[in-house]
Design an enzyme around this catalytic site. Sequence first.
Site, PDB file in Angstrom:
ATOM      1  N   SER A 255      28.209 -19.554  -6.318  1.00  0.00           N
ATOM      2  CA  SER A 255      29.548 -19.255  -5.831  1.00  0.00           C
ATOM      3  C   SER A 255      29.677 -17.766  -5.542  1.00  0.00           C
ATOM      4  O   SER A 255      29.014 -16.942  -6.162  1.00  0.00           O
ATOM      5  CB  SER A 255      30.573 -19.647  -6.892  1.00  0.00           C
ATOM      6  OG  SER A 255      30.339 -18.855  -8.048  1.00  0.00           O
ATOM      7  N   LYS A 256      30.550 -17.492  -4.601  1.00  0.00           N
ATOM      8  CA  LYS A 256      30.796 -16.120  -4.153  1.00  0.00           C
ATOM      9  C   LYS A 256      31.158 -15.185  -5.299  1.00  0.00           C
ATOM     10  O   LYS A 256      30.829 -14.011  -5.275  1.00  0.00           O
ATOM     11  CB  LYS A 256      31.976 -16.121  -3.180  1.00  0.00           C
ATOM     12  CG  LYS A 256      31.579 -16.092  -1.726  1.00  0.00           C
ATOM     13  CD  LYS A 256      32.794 -15.737  -0.887  1.00  0.00           C
ATOM     14  CE  LYS A 256      33.016 -16.808   0.163  1.00  0.00           C
ATOM     15  NZ  LYS A 256      34.215 -16.675   0.945  1.00  0.00           N
TER      16      LYS A 256
END
Length: 478
Positions: A255-256
């Site tokens: 995830s970012k």
Amino acid sequence: MSASSAPRVTRIAPSPTGDPHVGTAYIGLFNYTLAHQSGGKFILRIEDTDRGRYVASSEQRIFDMMAWLGLTPDESPLQGGPNGPYRQSERFGLYGDYARQLVESGHAYYAFETPEELAARRETAQQEGHVIAIPSRDLAPADAKKRVEAGEAAVIRLKVPRDGETVVNDRLRDPIHFANKEIDDKVLLKADGYPTYHLANVVDDRLMGVTHVVRAEEWITSTPIHALLYRAFGWPEPVFAHMPLLRNADKSKISKRKNPTSVEWYQQQGYLPEAMLNFLATMGWTHPEGQEIFSLAEFQRVFKLEDVTLGGPVFSQEKLRWYNGKYLREVLSDEEVARRLHDFLAQQKTDLPNDDYFRAVTRLMTPRIEVFSEFMDKTGYFWSENYLVDEKAQKAIDAGQELLPQLAARLKTLPEFGADSIKQLFHDYAGEKGLKLGKVMPPVRAAVAGTMESPDLPDLLATLGQERVVARLNKAVQ
Ligand code: GLU
């Protein structure tokens, strides 16, 4: 060339919804390799049926990412090819007939439920723990058809068998059993005639001759729908293989927030595409001879789909940096590193001539950086006389006020300004004065670089060159 014979046709089918994702690069690498090692084809298809999530710039950025990585597709919206168009938005016309074909054969049906009705039914279904019941499923097909012909709005839904199970074969797993009663009658064609992901994906894979569907694990739950579609159409199923998802260090899905996930970010940091590919190849796979550093060609030579392992591979920044450093120091030639670095800096609007001096500085600094973005921060003193002098360096300069002019004078007359003769000069000077080298060298280092964190001193001086060194030493003397 791999053992298995027939040319494989593989694809990636990204949706243009945001930044070009490392997951797409990862899946792209395995698909590219599988196709190319069999003399087959690798297709890039753009799945842009979901207009709500469509981002216009995203498609071009996916092409750019693939080009940067050297994973150029054989067929794509950009390259064209015999199975085009390669954008689903340009293929809209062809899906409706396939959906209607399934209605005719009894594998799908027209459904007239309104969104409000569906929302209510979904709620009940959730509370009662079963899939949503769609009354239209039980209409007489002839009646339903009449209503559609009379202009009533309808979607087309897949008619999933009520009982039994759908078994999905996955090359990386034992057969996966899905109870049919847990599979929704998914919409295939929307009321406006747009296909959903499931229909468009299967029809396109079929029409494009895809033999191997290799995609991320998150699509496993869609696969029974796809398998049912292939069976309903009477088409042979492709080989399915669901690759393990890339993970953050804590094993959650990448995830970012925990990892930069845009390939552009790595590009802007000055990562090398070869290092990125090599790293991605180790996500879920290990080289049979334990080799850590290998090229795309080598990967293509030894990779076997069956060897992919499913334990969640961690996308570790640290490991990627390590790979990048290895490529800088051990794989690429000095010339090549300088050339790439020069291009990188030019893109960052830092204009330095790619001359002998630049190449010498690059050679000297390559062991001290992992990625190109660190280069300018660590080399300011090579490019300007206005470099900062930090506190520690200032102290060293102050302590060296007596010896700095003497050393400047000696260095000035050194006939050959190479690292060996410079080293000798320091030894001689220290010997004569009865000083330790640890006393002699730090003021010089501090004066020429303004920081104690710098490369081996004789190398550093030789790279800076006689004129600069002498001028800087003299300037450091108040
Ligand atoms: N459009 C899907 C995606 O965004 C394709 C998944 C698949 O490969 O079937 O990844």
